[in-house]
Design an enzyme around this catalytic site. Structure first.
Site, PDB file in Angstrom:
ATOM      1  CG  ASN A  56      -1.920  -0.985   1.287  1.00  0.00           C
ATOM      2  OD1 ASN A  56      -1.789  -2.032   0.671  1.00  0.00           O
ATOM      3  ND2 ASN A  56      -2.985  -0.690   1.982  1.00  0.00           N
ATOM      4  N   PRO A  61      -5.834 -11.167   7.675  1.00  0.00           N
ATOM      5  CG  PRO A  61      -4.329 -11.605   9.400  1.00  0.00           C
ATOM      6  CD  PRO A  61      -4.515 -11.778   7.921  1.00  0.00           C
ATOM      7  CB  ILE A  94      -4.338  -5.912  12.768  1.00  0.00           C
ATOM      8  CG1 ILE A  94      -3.503  -6.739  11.787  1.00  0.00           C
ATOM      9  CG2 ILE A  94      -3.622  -5.774  14.103  1.00  0.00           C
ATOM     10  CD1 ILE A  94      -2.288  -6.030  11.238  1.00  0.00           C
TER      11      ILE A  94
HETATM   12  O1  C5P Z   1     -10.988  -1.487   6.211  1.00  0.00           O
HETATM   13  P1  C5P Z   1      -9.908  -0.467   6.158  1.00  0.00           P
HETATM   14  O2  C5P Z   1      -8.603  -1.001   5.611  1.00  0.00           O
HETATM   15  O3  C5P Z   1     -10.287   0.830   5.522  1.00  0.00           O
HETATM   16  O4  C5P Z   1      -9.645  -0.113   7.683  1.00  0.00           O
HETATM   17  C1  C5P Z   1      -8.647   0.765   8.094  1.00  0.00           C
HETATM   18  C2  C5P Z   1      -8.298   0.526   9.522  1.00  0.00           C
HETATM   19  O5  C5P Z   1      -8.216  -0.859   9.812  1.00  0.00           O
HETATM   20  C3  C5P Z   1      -6.943   1.092   9.879  1.00  0.00           C
HETATM   21  O6  C5P Z   1      -6.968   1.434  11.250  1.00  0.00           O
HETATM   22  C4  C5P Z   1      -6.023  -0.099   9.606  1.00  0.00           C
HETATM   23  O7  C5P Z   1      -4.813   0.006  10.335  1.00  0.00           O
HETATM   24  C5  C5P Z   1      -6.873  -1.245  10.094  1.00  0.00           C
HETATM   25  N1  C5P Z   1      -6.654  -2.513   9.375  1.00  0.00           N
HETATM   26  C6  C5P Z   1      -6.078  -3.569  10.059  1.00  0.00           C
HETATM   27  N2  C5P Z   1      -5.905  -4.771   9.421  1.00  0.00           N
HETATM   28  C7  C5P Z   1      -6.290  -4.943   8.143  1.00  0.00           C
HETATM   29  C8  C5P Z   1      -6.872  -3.874   7.433  1.00  0.00           C
HETATM   30  C9  C5P Z   1      -7.029  -2.661   8.085  1.00  0.00           C
HETATM   31  O8  C5P Z   1      -5.727  -3.400  11.229  1.00  0.00           O
HETATM   32  N3  C5P Z   1      -6.099  -6.110   7.561  1.00  0.00           N
END
Ligand code: C5P
Length: 403
Positions: A209, A305, A307
């Protein structure tokens, strides 16, 4: 005047401890040095004594030292104990609680915070024995600064070089100020995720990303400055480690999740990392070959997963304040309000990353803070200012002023 007890162990980097003493004295710190037997193979007690302007302690059974100040009193008289350089041997003795010489006895007897600046050959640093000892010490609240990557005296390149004296001094100042009154988050443990993740396709390619890690790192540093013990779990970034944080470097989402879960329990978690939503199901051994005329490879992706959502469901070890981030290109407010509920976090920091926005990699950020009580629109601020504002909101939350 703050008092430092500086333990100098053996190692080629011991000469840098003299520069550290010089800088610390210039900064107004009172330094008392302890030189181990192997440390004295590299620098002399006379140099340390001249620079610290205090007696240098070397011997556990010194009649004169024990008469003027016993080793227990010596371990308690300082505001902070600093070990620079710390060898693999001394780290192992600290982890095991051995007290075979003056330095290790002081480290076992002290009731003060301990800051360690390791220095050793890269293979010794990367050895699982050393890494386990470091993890054990970190879990006990020992602070680390460095080691840095670089050329070593033994002609190898890698992690193991003593942090520069200026950086060690910064870590000393942070550790001293976080023990001071008024540090609103003293005694709290915060986990911060930052940076991107990298999901390998084969041994040379990956999916990642866009994320510089600037916002997450700034939050970690602001939390540490407010007195919290901070574990920063970061994907690959080209930023220096924030001062005063325990830094765990990872690459993939699954590694990031494992590091976050291993760092629990925590009072606060801020998930600012741009975690890859998908990974390639089977990583290709070696490099996928590009042959003329052949179709491009098809990548089968599987979900990583989540997190943040995992922390929200972590039952008895769920952080008391769980903060997520949302980077959206459209309908930011509505999407973010729904996302806070869906992810099960307490607060969500939302920002636009659409066309024309310079958030990714830039210095500024304009965010909305979404809580159970509504949406706050914050002005365009430097990322460091966003971090400070968020940390003062976190402090107010724990002081019972805001929810
Ligand atoms: O669903 P989205 O990626 O937009 O969500 C963003 C939030 O979820 C951020 O806080 C990101 O650090 C966390 N996140 C995560 N694990 C993932 C995807 C996103 O902790 N696999």
């Amino acid at each position: 005047m703050s008092k430092i007890l500086l333990i100098v162990a053996g190692g080629i980097a011991a000469y840098k401890s003299l520069e550290l003493v010089r800088l610390a004295r210039k900064d107004g710190l009172d330094v008392t040095a302890v030189l181990t037997k192997s440390g004295a193979e590299f620098i002399t007690p006379l140099s340390l004594q001249a620079l610290t302007e205090n007696p240098v302690h070397q011997d556990m059974f010194s009649l004169t030292d024990e008469q003027s100040m016993g080793h227990i009193a010596l371990s308690r008289a300082a505001d902070l104990v600093v070990v620079a350089p710390a060898t693999a041997n001394l780290l192992a003795r600290m982890a095991c609680g051995l007290a075979g010489d003056l330095a290790s006895t002081l480290l076992l007897a002290t009731d003060k915070r301990v800051l360690v600046a390791p220095s050793m050959n890269m293979r010794m640093w990367l050895h699982p024995a050393t890494q386990e000892n470091v993890a054990k010490l970190r879990a006990r609240g020992v602070l680390f600064v460095g080691p840095d990557d670089g050329d070593m005296a033994c002609h190898e390149f890698g992690p193991g070089r003593l942090a520069e004296p200026e950086v060690i001094l910064l870590a000393i100042q942070t550790a001293l100020s976080s023990a001071a009154p008024g540090k609103t988050l003293a005694g709290k443990h915060a986990i911060v995720t930052s940076g991107p993740t990298q999901e390998p396709i084969d041994h040379v390619r990956f999916i990642a990303n866009r994320s510089s890690g600037k916002q997450g790192h700034a939050i970690a540093e602001a939390l540490a400055a407010a007195g919290a013990r901070v574990t920063l779990v970061t994907g690959p970034v080209s930023l220096p480690d924030p001062v005063g944080c325990d830094v765990v470097e990872v690459e993939t989402a699954r590694e990031m999740q494992a590091a976050v879960m291993a760092a629990l329990p925590a009072d606060i978690a801020v998930c600012a990392a741009a975690v890859g939503d998908w990974r390639v199901e089977t990583v290709h051994e070696g490099k996928i070959k590009k042959s003329p005329g052949a179709a491009p490879p098809l990548l089968h992706l599987v979900e990583n997963p989540d997190i943040l959502a995992g922390l929200a469901r972590a039952g008895g070890v769920r952080p008391r304040l769980l903060i997520g981030f949302a980077a959206e290109t459209q309908n930011l407010r509505d999407t973010a309000v729904q996302k806070r509920v869906r992810k099960g976090c307490d607060w969500l920091v939302a920002n636009h990353v659409g066309v024309g926005s310079d958030v990714m990699g830039g210095e500024n950020n304009q965010v909305h803070l979404i809580t159970a009580h509504g949406v706050e629109d914050w002005p365009l601020l430097a990322k460091t200012a966003v971090a400070e504002k968020l940390v003062s909101r976190i402090a107010a939350h724990f002081a019972g002023e805001l929810s």
